[in-house]
Design an enzyme around this catalytic site. Sequence first.
Site, PDB file in Angstrom:
ATOM      1  N   ARG A 178      36.420  35.048  51.231  1.00 48.81           N
ATOM      2  CA  ARG A 178      37.597  36.099  51.407  1.00 48.81           C
ATOM      3  C   ARG A 178      38.008  36.011  52.439  1.00 48.81           C
ATOM      4  O   ARG A 178      39.356  36.302  53.039  1.00 48.81           O
ATOM      5  CB  ARG A 178      37.086  37.293  50.967  1.00 48.81           C
ATOM      6  N   CYS A 237      35.654  45.954  56.234  1.00 48.81           N
ATOM      7  CA  CYS A 237      35.211  45.068  54.950  1.00 48.81           C
ATOM      8  C   CYS A 237      36.549  45.183  54.273  1.00 48.81           C
ATOM      9  O   CYS A 237      37.668  45.025  54.630  1.00 48.81           O
ATOM     10  CB  CYS A 237      33.989  45.813  54.412  1.00 48.81           C
TER      11      CYS A 237
END
Length: 280
Positions: A178, A237
């Site tokens: 990611r 995050c």
Amino acid sequence: MKPLITAEELYGLGPTKSLVLIDARSGREAYTQYQAQHLREARHVDLDQDLAAPVANAAHGGRHPLPTVQSFAEVLGRLGIGPESRVVVYDDKAGANAAARFWWMLTAVGHRAVQVLDGGLAAALASGYPTSAGPEAPDASPAYAAMSWQLPTVTIEEVERATQTGSHLIIDVREGARYRGEIEPIDLVAGHIPTAVNIPFSSNLAADGSYLAPELLREKYAQAMGSRESAEVIVHCGSGVTACHTLLAMAHAGLPVPNLYVGSWSEWSRTERPIAIGLA
């Protein structure tokens, strides 16, 4: 009080009036799973309803913005948590999800007697900790006496300035694919915040799902931080939840808790700000 507690230590506490167990499993089936089986007397908390504010537009605060302090104080009262409570929270992801977020939020309103169950639900079940089924109905308490968030957070504007000035180390705790922009299963755009370094939260854990020893975590984050203090570190995050896992790991390592960027990638990626791909 240390921020983590093992299943054996929890079992050794025995039933005490002040102990409050919190089940923080998240996801669409979380409450169904909680009703089917949970640690005895554990009370359920919902990530989306209790630990985050309603989301009108994730471009302004991300997918899991913090609720108001007063709203969270009322949640704590409903759960029967007061200043004298000893709170232990767990989830089914080794504390990597809503358990760490709950720990951060409760610590941030000034409560010190709160711990995350190391290894999560699986560790407790493996230790033989007794379980129950169905809902729990704790005696409600008055809203917790909280005035403000006492742990540091930063805004998207402050993160943007940090990318331009190099004033802070920005740590992205998402998985490597990611971060590099190879996949993006949740948010709209893949990639990462420019200048951010990738230290996946999963690297805080041993093979059995428990946290690494404090000295190992201290060495890892000291190397990443170099000469910087924790106040010069920003952790994020996807939506400000699993970032708390790394904040917990740093507290476990004996380091001061750094800045949390609550909006995280879910906010940044919905704006016109720059996006980096690969390892740059």
